[in-house]
Design a protein around this motif. Sequence first.
Motif, mmCIF file in Angstrom:
data_model
loop_
_atom_site.group_PDB
_atom_site.id
_atom_site.type_symbol
_atom_site.label_atom_id
_atom_site.label_comp_id
_atom_site.label_asym_id
_atom_site.label_seq_id
_atom_site.Cartn_x
_atom_site.Cartn_y
_atom_site.Cartn_z
ATOM 1 N N ILE A 50 0.837 -1.204 0.000
ATOM 2 C CA ILE A 50 0.000 0.000 0.000
ATOM 3 C C ILE A 50 0.871 1.252 0.000
ATOM 4 C CG2 ILE A 50 -1.650 1.331 1.378
ATOM 5 C CD1 ILE A 50 -2.852 -1.392 2.236
ATOM 6 N N ILE A 51 1.895 1.271 0.840
ATOM 7 C CA ILE A 51 2.782 2.439 0.926
ATOM 8 C C ILE A 51 3.473 2.689 -0.410
ATOM 9 C CG2 ILE A 51 4.929 3.295 1.955
ATOM 10 C CD1 ILE A 51 3.995 1.939 4.584
ATOM 11 N N PHE A 52 4.044 1.645 -0.998
ATOM 12 C CA PHE A 52 4.764 1.824 -2.255
ATOM 13 C C PHE A 52 3.825 2.108 -3.426
ATOM 14 C CE2 PHE A 52 8.262 -0.353 0.021
ATOM 15 C CZ PHE A 52 9.203 0.651 -0.131
ATOM 16 N N PHE A 53 2.602 1.603 -3.360
ATOM 17 C CA PHE A 53 1.629 1.950 -4.381
ATOM 18 C C PHE A 53 1.325 3.443 -4.334
ATOM 19 C CE2 PHE A 53 -2.833 2.765 -5.421
ATOM 20 C CZ PHE A 53 -2.809 2.462 -6.760
ATOM 21 N N LEU A 54 1.098 3.958 -3.141
ATOM 22 C CA LEU A 54 0.816 5.392 -3.011
ATOM 23 C C LEU A 54 2.017 6.237 -3.431
ATOM 24 C CD1 LEU A 54 -1.186 5.398 0.343
ATOM 25 C CD2 LEU A 54 -2.072 5.659 -1.985
ATOM 26 N N LEU A 55 3.214 5.837 -3.009
ATOM 27 C CA LEU A 55 4.411 6.580 -3.416
ATOM 28 C C LEU A 55 4.615 6.524 -4.928
ATOM 29 C CD1 LEU A 55 6.972 5.617 -0.618
ATOM 30 C CD2 LEU A 55 5.913 7.849 -1.008
ATOM 31 N N GLY A 56 4.403 5.364 -5.514
ATOM 32 C CA GLY A 56 4.550 5.220 -6.959
ATOM 33 C C GLY A 56 3.521 6.034 -7.718
ATOM 34 N N SER A 57 2.298 6.082 -7.193
ATOM 35 C CA SER A 57 1.264 6.886 -7.845
ATOM 36 C C SER A 57 1.614 8.367 -7.802
ATOM 37 C CB SER A 57 -0.090 6.659 -7.169
ATOM 38 O OG SER A 57 -0.500 5.332 -7.326
ATOM 39 N N ILE A 58 2.081 8.823 -6.658
ATOM 40 C CA ILE A 58 2.466 10.229 -6.531
ATOM 41 C C ILE A 58 3.636 10.548 -7.452
ATOM 42 C CG2 ILE A 58 3.434 11.952 -4.947
ATOM 43 C CD1 ILE A 58 1.722 10.580 -2.738
ATOM 44 N N CYS A 59 4.638 9.687 -7.456
ATOM 45 C CA CYS A 59 5.787 9.906 -8.354
ATOM 46 C C CYS A 59 5.358 9.848 -9.818
ATOM 47 C CB CYS A 59 6.877 8.874 -8.085
ATOM 48 S SG CYS A 59 7.726 9.122 -6.526
ATOM 49 N N GLY A 60 4.444 8.953 -10.155
ATOM 50 C CA GLY A 60 3.949 8.853 -11.519
ATOM 51 C C GLY A 60 3.195 10.105 -11.945
ATOM 52 N N PHE A 92 -0.043 5.692 -18.272
ATOM 53 C CA PHE A 92 -0.051 5.925 -16.824
ATOM 54 C C PHE A 92 -1.339 5.396 -16.194
ATOM 55 C CE2 PHE A 92 -1.079 8.698 -13.188
ATOM 56 C CZ PHE A 92 -0.041 8.333 -12.357
ATOM 57 N N VAL A 93 -2.481 5.665 -16.805
ATOM 58 C CA VAL A 93 -3.766 5.209 -16.260
ATOM 59 C C VAL A 93 -3.843 3.684 -16.267
ATOM 60 C CG1 VAL A 93 -6.260 5.162 -16.703
ATOM 61 C CG2 VAL A 93 -5.022 7.318 -16.771
ATOM 62 N N VAL A 94 -3.370 3.058 -17.327
ATOM 63 C CA VAL A 94 -3.383 1.587 -17.396
ATOM 64 C C VAL A 94 -2.505 0.999 -16.299
ATOM 65 C CG1 VAL A 94 -2.651 -0.385 -18.804
ATOM 66 C CG2 VAL A 94 -4.005 1.440 -19.829
ATOM 67 N N LEU A 95 -1.333 1.573 -16.083
ATOM 68 C CA LEU A 95 -0.459 1.081 -15.016
ATOM 69 C C LEU A 95 -1.091 1.256 -13.640
ATOM 70 C CD1 LEU A 95 3.076 2.234 -16.204
ATOM 71 C CD2 LEU A 95 2.231 -0.108 -15.994
ATOM 72 N N VAL A 96 -1.691 2.402 -13.400
ATOM 73 C CA VAL A 96 -2.352 2.631 -12.106
ATOM 74 C C VAL A 96 -3.492 1.640 -11.918
ATOM 75 C CG1 VAL A 96 -3.774 4.254 -10.808
ATOM 76 C CG2 VAL A 96 -1.663 5.036 -11.838
ATOM 77 N N CYS A 97 -4.288 1.408 -12.955
ATOM 78 C CA CYS A 97 -5.389 0.435 -12.856
ATOM 79 C C CYS A 97 -4.863 -0.979 -12.613
ATOM 80 C CB CYS A 97 -6.249 0.473 -14.109
ATOM 81 S SG CYS A 97 -7.222 1.963 -14.270
ATOM 82 N N PHE A 98 -3.799 -1.351 -13.295
ATOM 83 C CA PHE A 98 -3.213 -2.674 -13.103
ATOM 84 C C PHE A 98 -2.720 -2.853 -11.664
ATOM 85 C CE2 PHE A 98 0.643 -5.331 -13.102
ATOM 86 C CZ PHE A 98 0.072 -6.542 -13.444
ATOM 87 N N PHE A 99 -2.020 -1.845 -11.152
ATOM 88 C CA PHE A 99 -1.514 -1.957 -9.790
ATOM 89 C C PHE A 99 -2.637 -1.887 -8.752
ATOM 90 C CE2 PHE A 99 2.579 -0.453 -11.739
ATOM 91 C CZ PHE A 99 3.174 -1.697 -11.672
ATOM 92 N N CYS A 100 -3.694 -1.151 -9.038
ATOM 93 C CA CYS A 100 -4.870 -1.152 -8.153
ATOM 94 C C CYS A 100 -5.487 -2.548 -8.095
ATOM 95 C CB CYS A 100 -5.907 -0.147 -8.625
ATOM 96 S SG CYS A 100 -5.564 1.550 -8.213
ATOM 97 N N LEU A 101 -5.579 -3.183 -9.243
ATOM 98 C CA LEU A 101 -6.127 -4.538 -9.303
ATOM 99 C C LEU A 101 -5.275 -5.507 -8.498
ATOM 100 C CD1 LEU A 101 -8.240 -6.460 -10.566
ATOM 101 C CD2 LEU A 101 -6.631 -6.781 -12.449
ATOM 102 N N GLN A 102 -3.959 -5.412 -8.646
ATOM 103 C CA GLN A 102 -3.065 -6.298 -7.894
ATOM 104 C C GLN A 102 -3.173 -6.038 -6.397
ATOM 105 O OE1 GLN A 102 -1.413 -8.858 -9.164
ATOM 106 N NE2 GLN A 102 -2.288 -8.317 -11.137
ATOM 107 N N LEU A 103 -3.247 -4.786 -6.010
ATOM 108 C CA LEU A 103 -3.387 -4.433 -4.599
ATOM 109 C C LEU A 103 -4.715 -4.924 -4.063
ATOM 110 C CD1 LEU A 103 -2.055 -2.921 -2.242
ATOM 111 C CD2 LEU A 103 -3.238 -0.867 -3.029
ATOM 112 N N TRP A 104 -5.764 -4.796 -4.854
ATOM 113 C CA TRP A 104 -7.078 -5.268 -4.434
ATOM 114 C C TRP A 104 -7.070 -6.785 -4.237
ATOM 115 C CZ3 TRP A 104 -11.208 -7.642 -7.469
ATOM 116 C CH2 TRP A 104 -12.413 -7.724 -6.769
ATOM 117 N N LYS A 105 -6.409 -7.513 -5.140
ATOM 118 C CA LYS A 105 -6.299 -8.969 -5.000
ATOM 119 C C LYS A 105 -5.536 -9.342 -3.734
ATOM 120 C CE LYS A 105 -6.472 -10.320 -9.869
ATOM 121 N NZ LYS A 105 -5.706 -10.896 -10.988
#
Length: 116
Positions: A50-60, A92-105
Motif C-alpha cells: 500500500i505504501i509503495f503503491f501510493l508513493l509510486g502513484s504520486i511519483c507517476g 499511466f492510467v493503465v499502469l495505475v489500474c493494473f496496480f490497483c487490481l493487484q493491490l485489491w487482489k
Amino acid sequence: MDNEHKKMKQAMQMSKVSMPFDDFEQRIMGKIADLENAKSKALSDKKYAIIFFLLGSICGILLNSYWMNKLEMMEMMATYRNYIAIFSQIVFVVLVCFFCLQLWKLIKIQRDKSYQ
C-alpha cells in the motif's frame, strides 16, 4: 464386572492411534509455526504494498506532469504533441489500474485467509 473391565480395556487398546513417525508432532507444530510466520509477513507485505503503491502513484503523477510540461516546450506540430500526451497519459492510467487490481487482489486474499 471384571469381564466388562477386560472388554473395555481391549476396546480402548484397539482405538489407540500410533504415530506414523517419531517426529510427526514436531513437524506438524513446525508447519503451524511457519504458517503463522507467513501470515504476519503477509500483513507486513500488504502494508509495504500500500505504501509503495501510493508513493509510486504520486511519483507517476509528478513525472507525468513534468513530461507534459516538457512536451509543451518542444517544437513540433500540435497534433503529434497531443498524440504523445494522450499516449503517455493512457499508459499511466493503465499502469495505475493494473496496480490497483493487484493491490485489491492482495487485500482480498489476506481478508479471505483471515476469515478461515
